[in-house]
Design a protein around this motif. Structure first.
Motif, PDB file in Angstrom:
ATOM      1  N   LEU A 276       0.826  -1.207   0.000  1.00  0.00           N
ATOM      2  CA  LEU A 276       0.000   0.000   0.000  1.00  0.00           C
ATOM      3  C   LEU A 276       0.861   1.258   0.000  1.00  0.00           C
ATOM      4  N   VAL A 277       1.902   1.262   0.823  1.00  0.00           N
ATOM      5  CA  VAL A 277       2.770   2.451   0.927  1.00  0.00           C
ATOM      6  C   VAL A 277       3.502   2.713  -0.381  1.00  0.00           C
ATOM      7  N   ILE A 278       3.980   1.671  -1.042  1.00  0.00           N
ATOM      8  CA  ILE A 278       4.724   1.894  -2.288  1.00  0.00           C
ATOM      9  C   ILE A 278       3.794   2.131  -3.471  1.00  0.00           C
ATOM     10  N   GLY A 279       2.500   1.818  -3.328  1.00  0.00           N
ATOM     11  CA  GLY A 279       1.552   2.073  -4.407  1.00  0.00           C
ATOM     12  C   GLY A 279       1.031   3.491  -4.417  1.00  0.00           C
ATOM     13  N   VAL A 280       1.004   4.131  -3.250  1.00  0.00           N
ATOM     14  CA  VAL A 280       0.407   5.470  -3.121  1.00  0.00           C
ATOM     15  C   VAL A 280       1.174   6.562  -3.882  1.00  0.00           C
ATOM     16  N   PRO A 281       2.522   6.574  -3.920  1.00  0.00           N
ATOM     17  CA  PRO A 281       3.224   7.667  -4.614  1.00  0.00           C
ATOM     18  C   PRO A 281       2.785   7.893  -6.051  1.00  0.00           C
ATOM     19  N   GLY A 282       2.296   6.847  -6.714  1.00  0.00           N
ATOM     20  CA  GLY A 282       1.829   7.007  -8.090  1.00  0.00           C
ATOM     21  C   GLY A 282       0.691   8.005  -8.214  1.00  0.00           C
ATOM     22  N   ILE A 283      -0.100   8.151  -7.156  1.00  0.00           N
ATOM     23  CA  ILE A 283      -1.209   9.115  -7.182  1.00  0.00           C
ATOM     24  C   ILE A 283      -0.679  10.523  -7.403  1.00  0.00           C
ATOM     25  N   PHE A 284       0.389  10.868  -6.703  1.00  0.00           N
ATOM     26  CA  PHE A 284       0.958  12.216  -6.817  1.00  0.00           C
ATOM     27  C   PHE A 284       1.611  12.429  -8.177  1.00  0.00           C
ATOM     28  N   LEU A 285       2.194  11.379  -8.730  1.00  0.00           N
ATOM     29  CA  LEU A 285       2.819  11.505 -10.052  1.00  0.00           C
ATOM     30  C   LEU A 285       1.782  11.798 -11.131  1.00  0.00           C
ATOM     31  N   CYS A 286       0.563  11.328 -10.936  1.00  0.00           N
ATOM     32  CA  CYS A 286      -0.481  11.562 -11.936  1.00  0.00           C
ATOM     33  C   CYS A 286      -0.751  13.058 -12.133  1.00  0.00           C
ATOM     34  N   PHE A 287      -0.560  13.853 -11.089  1.00  0.00           N
ATOM     35  CA  PHE A 287      -0.833  15.292 -11.189  1.00  0.00           C
ATOM     36  C   PHE A 287       0.209  16.025 -12.038  1.00  0.00           C
ATOM     37  N   LEU A 288       1.327  15.353 -12.339  1.00  0.00           N
ATOM     38  CA  LEU A 288       2.332  15.980 -13.201  1.00  0.00           C
ATOM     39  C   LEU A 288       1.863  16.055 -14.654  1.00  0.00           C
ATOM     40  N   TRP A 289       0.717  15.469 -14.957  1.00  0.00           N
ATOM     41  CA  TRP A 289       0.118  15.613 -16.284  1.00  0.00           C
ATOM     42  C   TRP A 289      -0.036  17.092 -16.649  1.00  0.00           C
ATOM     43  N   PHE A 290      -0.324  17.916 -15.669  1.00  0.00           N
ATOM     44  CA  PHE A 290      -0.573  19.332 -15.908  1.00  0.00           C
ATOM     45  C   PHE A 290       0.718  20.148 -15.973  1.00  0.00           C
ATOM     46  N   VAL A 291       1.854  19.502 -15.760  1.00  0.00           N
ATOM     47  CA  VAL A 291       3.144  20.202 -15.751  1.00  0.00           C
ATOM     48  C   VAL A 291       4.029  19.768 -16.912  1.00  0.00           C
ATOM     49  N   ILE A 292       4.070  18.477 -17.164  1.00  0.00           N
ATOM     50  CA  ILE A 292       4.976  17.931 -18.179  1.00  0.00           C
ATOM     51  C   ILE A 292       4.293  17.935 -19.546  1.00  0.00           C
ATOM     52  N   PRO A 293       4.904  18.545 -20.555  1.00  0.00           N
ATOM     53  CA  PRO A 293       4.318  18.534 -21.899  1.00  0.00           C
ATOM     54  C   PRO A 293       4.713  17.286 -22.679  1.00  0.00           C
ATOM     55  N   GLU A 294       4.095  17.129 -23.849  1.00  0.00           N
ATOM     56  CA  GLU A 294       4.467  16.049 -24.755  1.00  0.00           C
ATOM     57  C   GLU A 294       5.833  16.351 -25.360  1.00  0.00           C
ATOM     58  N   SER A 295       6.490  15.317 -25.851  1.00  0.00           N
ATOM     59  CA  SER A 295       7.787  15.499 -26.493  1.00  0.00           C
ATOM     60  C   SER A 295       7.638  16.381 -27.734  1.00  0.00           C
ATOM     61  N   PRO A 296       8.340  17.512 -27.786  1.00  0.00           N
ATOM     62  CA  PRO A 296       8.229  18.373 -28.973  1.00  0.00           C
ATOM     63  C   PRO A 296       8.748  17.696 -30.234  1.00  0.00           C
ATOM     64  N   ARG A 297       9.710  16.830 -30.084  1.00  0.00           N
ATOM     65  CA  ARG A 297      10.255  16.146 -31.261  1.00  0.00           C
ATOM     66  C   ARG A 297       9.255  15.122 -31.802  1.00  0.00           C
ATOM     67  N   TRP A 298       8.560  14.443 -30.920  1.00  0.00           N
ATOM     68  CA  TRP A 298       7.521  13.516 -31.380  1.00  0.00           C
ATOM     69  C   TRP A 298       6.375  14.285 -32.037  1.00  0.00           C
ATOM     70  N   LEU A 299       6.001  15.414 -31.464  1.00  0.00           N
ATOM     71  CA  LEU A 299       4.937  16.236 -32.048  1.00  0.00           C
ATOM     72  C   LEU A 299       5.329  16.742 -33.427  1.00  0.00           C
ATOM     73  N   LEU A 300       6.611  17.120 -33.583  1.00  0.00           N
ATOM     74  CA  LEU A 300       7.070  17.601 -34.885  1.00  0.00           C
ATOM     75  C   LEU A 300       7.013  16.478 -35.908  1.00  0.00           C
ATOM     76  N   CYS A 301       7.358  15.269 -35.485  1.00  0.00           N
ATOM     77  CA  CYS A 301       7.255  14.116 -36.386  1.00  0.00           C
ATOM     78  C   CYS A 301       5.821  13.926 -36.868  1.00  0.00           C
ATOM     79  N   LYS A 302       4.863  14.223 -35.996  1.00  0.00           N
ATOM     80  CA  LYS A 302       3.448  14.041 -36.318  1.00  0.00           C
ATOM     81  C   LYS A 302       2.845  15.258 -37.006  1.00  0.00           C
ATOM     82  N   GLY A 303       3.634  16.311 -37.202  1.00  0.00           N
ATOM     83  CA  GLY A 303       3.142  17.492 -37.896  1.00  0.00           C
ATOM     84  C   GLY A 303       2.267  18.404 -37.048  1.00  0.00           C
ATOM     85  N   ARG A 304       2.316  18.273 -35.743  1.00  0.00           N
ATOM     86  CA  ARG A 304       1.491  19.097 -34.846  1.00  0.00           C
ATOM     87  C   ARG A 304       2.287  20.343 -34.465  1.00  0.00           C
TER      88      ARG A 304
END
Length: 587
Positions: free
Chosen positions: A324-352
């Motif tokens: 339980l203790v080692i499973g909980v930290p993943g909850i906090f990592l999920c909030f980094l969705w709002f901080v970390i962007p997608e790879s710009p190089r992958w986006l450029l490959c996709k034409g975005r």
């Protein structure tokens, strides 16, 4: 490190190989990148050629030789327009790669948790109620159950302590024990062993539980690269982290061991996807030589996590609470969705392009860089090349056959030895919590030393030395096995072996990627990952060797280490191509 971190340290995209190639940058490569940037500023072909000629005329003889070594690589491979715009490495990249390195923490927790959850406990046949006041040692003597699995055949509920003590009851027939008691004062607490009675003829199930997780890791390593290329690094990273958190916490609840096994397998699949997408995303935020460095310092949370989980396990001493203790930290990592962007190089490959511009503007502002007014003209999706040569191409030339066969053996050996040490810490004697914490502690300078060496000197002989030193340490440890007065020496030798093999584990992925040509690097690293996955499936069974002879485990690890070092001798040095092949076959 989690198992597939090695296989993806220097991963290149299947769809846009040049953009995400990860090989160390040197002076000649910087010149090659400058040529590419000149060509992208809209000049005519004739003017481009003239400018490139002028640049080359300033290169020393040594630099010219280096330039020839990289000339046939895709022009985007070492640095690209994204790196030129937002900076090869700055505060923005440091912040993002630091955040992404945190995703390695729960991965390390989950892969190393069986050290404590599956720890062996002292056990004996359960005493009948009327024998509860009898000491354990006396009960074992009375019932002749020293093996903990069988005892005298009798209806023990009808036999009194007095009858047995006075010799009024006597038999030589034996029966299997069906229930057990476990030592509650061993500082291990409730483990898989005591929860599900995994002793005697069920003891192998502990190994099966570890194997299920590692089979999941091996399976996930095969598919996660494709999914990351197709759906994006950030998308796969956070989908995997959400699933990892769900499965990790869900493991707290099962009362059925079969359900527990299924959840462990699923956890292995998504954990390696977290590793894969997170590490690639970190690498793609930087440029040039910083890709190698970023990929390697992404490993620093691993040894820290080994030390942290040893403390958590000591405090909880219960496999469910630990989970339980080692499973909980993943909850906090999920909030980094709002901080970390997608790879710009992958986006450029996709034409975005619009999304790429937004990321570059944010990064440039954070790094204090000014953007050119013609940025829109510079950001153009590269021409995609079909780099999928297939696995058979790995054996297409003498050079490729050599490095492929060697690296298949090396990756198998490295995973066998590195994880053989990590996952069998509870088999080496001494305090399992202290052993694991020390093993994590010695890995920190090992990674730092590997980073320093890999950027300054050639890799071949240093890499070879890590295998041989680990092998010698394991061999000496095997000799000291079983001698209680030399336990301190055995643990010291183990830590030396862990230090050296950790340094080799850091060097291996960089060395592998640098020797494979760009067009088939994905296939080469993928094939090596399969060999490493096979080793991971075998690793849990190594602990059974100690039940045959105490020194067998370390002897086997020593033999594999020495074998790995011998194989490295046949590889060419990274800095020079000592095997002559047509240039079109090399890059």
């Amino acid at each position: 490190m989690t198992p597939d971190e090695n296989s993806i340290m220097l991963h290149t995209s299947h769809e846009c190989d040049g953009i995400v190639g990860v090989v160390g940058e040197n002076d000649a490569e910087s010149i090659e990148c400058s040529q590419y940037n000149i060509a992208n500023n809209g000049a005519t072909d004739a003017r481009d050629s003239a400018k490139m000629h002028n640049v080359k005329s300033t290169v020393t003889t040594h630099q010219s030789a280096q330039l020839n070594a990289v000339r046939h690589r895709h022009p985007h491979e070492e640095c690209d327009i994204i790196g030129e715009l937002m900076g090869h490495y700055g505060k923005y990249q440091f912040f993002m790669t630091f955040l992404l390195s945190l995703f390695q923490v729960p991965n390390t927790f989950h892969i190393s948790s069986p050290i404590y959850q599956a720890a062996d406990k002292k056990f004996w046949c359960q005493r009948p109620q009327q024998f509860n006041e009898v000491t354990v040692d006396e009960w074992i003597s009375l019932s002749n159950s020293s093996d903990g699995c069988t005892k005298y055949r009798s209806n023990w509920n009808d036999v009194s302590y007095k009858d047995v003590k006075e010799g009024l009851y006597n038999t030589t027939q034996r029966m299997k024990c069906v229930s057990w008691e476990f030592d509650e004062n061993d500082n291990l607490g409730n483990t898989w062993t005591s929860e599900w009675n995994l002793v005697c003829d069920k003891e192998y199930m502990k190994t099966v539980a570890e194997m299920f997780f590692l089979v999941g890791v091996a399976t996930g390593g095969i598919i996660s690269g494709y999914l990351s290329d197709k759906f994006g690094r950030k998308t796969m990273l956070f989908i995997s982290v959400v699933l990892q958190t769900i499965f990790g916490i869900a493991l707290y609840f099962p009362n059925s061991f079969e359900v527990y096994l299924a959840l462990r397998a699923l956890l292995g699949v998504v954990s390696v996807s977290v590793t894969y997408a997170g590490l690639i995303l970190a690498i793609e935020f930087v440029d040039g030589k910083w890709r190698t460095i970023a990929g390697m310092y992404n490993l620093f949370p691993l040894p820290v996590s080994y030390m942290i989980i040893s403390g958590i396990a000591y405090l909880t001493q219960d496999h469910r609470n630990l989970q339980l203790v080692i499973g909980v930290p993943g909850i906090f990592l999920c909030f980094l969705w709002f901080v970390i962007p997608e790879s710009p190089r992958w986006l450029l490959c996709k034409g975005r392009i619009s999304e790429v511009k937004a990321i570059i503007k944010a990064a440039a502002e954070f790094n204090g860089r000014e953007l050119p007014p013609n940025m829109d003209k510079l950001l153009k999706p590269p021409i995609e090349e079909d780099s999928d040569e297939g696995c058979l191409k790995l054996f297409g030339t003498k050079y490729l056959r050599l490095i492929t066969i060697c690296f298949l053996c090396i990756w198998f050996t490295m995973n066998m030895v590195y994880y053989g040490m990590i996952l069998n810490m509870n088999s080496f004697g001494g305090n399992v919590y202290m052993n694991t914490a020390l093993a994590g502690l010695v890995e920190i300078p090992a990674i730092a030393l590997a980073i320093f060496i890999i950027m300054k000197v050639g890799k071949k002989w240093i890499f070879c030395a890590t295998f041989f030193l680990a092998g010698i340490s394991c061999l000496c440890s095997a000799i000291a096995e079983g001698k209680d007065d030399l336990e301190w020496l055995k643990i010291t030798l183990l830590m030396i072996g862990k230090f050296t093999i950790s340094a080799g584990n850091t060097i291996m992925p960089v060395y592998t990627a640098e020797l494979y040509p760009t067009a088939i690097r994905n296939a080469g690293v993928g094939a090596c990952n399969v060999a490493g996955g096979i080793a991971l499936i075998i690793v849990p069974y190594l602990s059974m060797l100690n039940k045959i002879q105490p020194h067998y485990l370390m002897s086997i690890l020593s033999a594999w280490s020495l074998f790995g070092g011998a194989i490295v001798v046949f590889l060419p040095e990274t800095m020079t191509h000592s095997i002559e092949e047509p240039e079109e076959e090399r890059c």
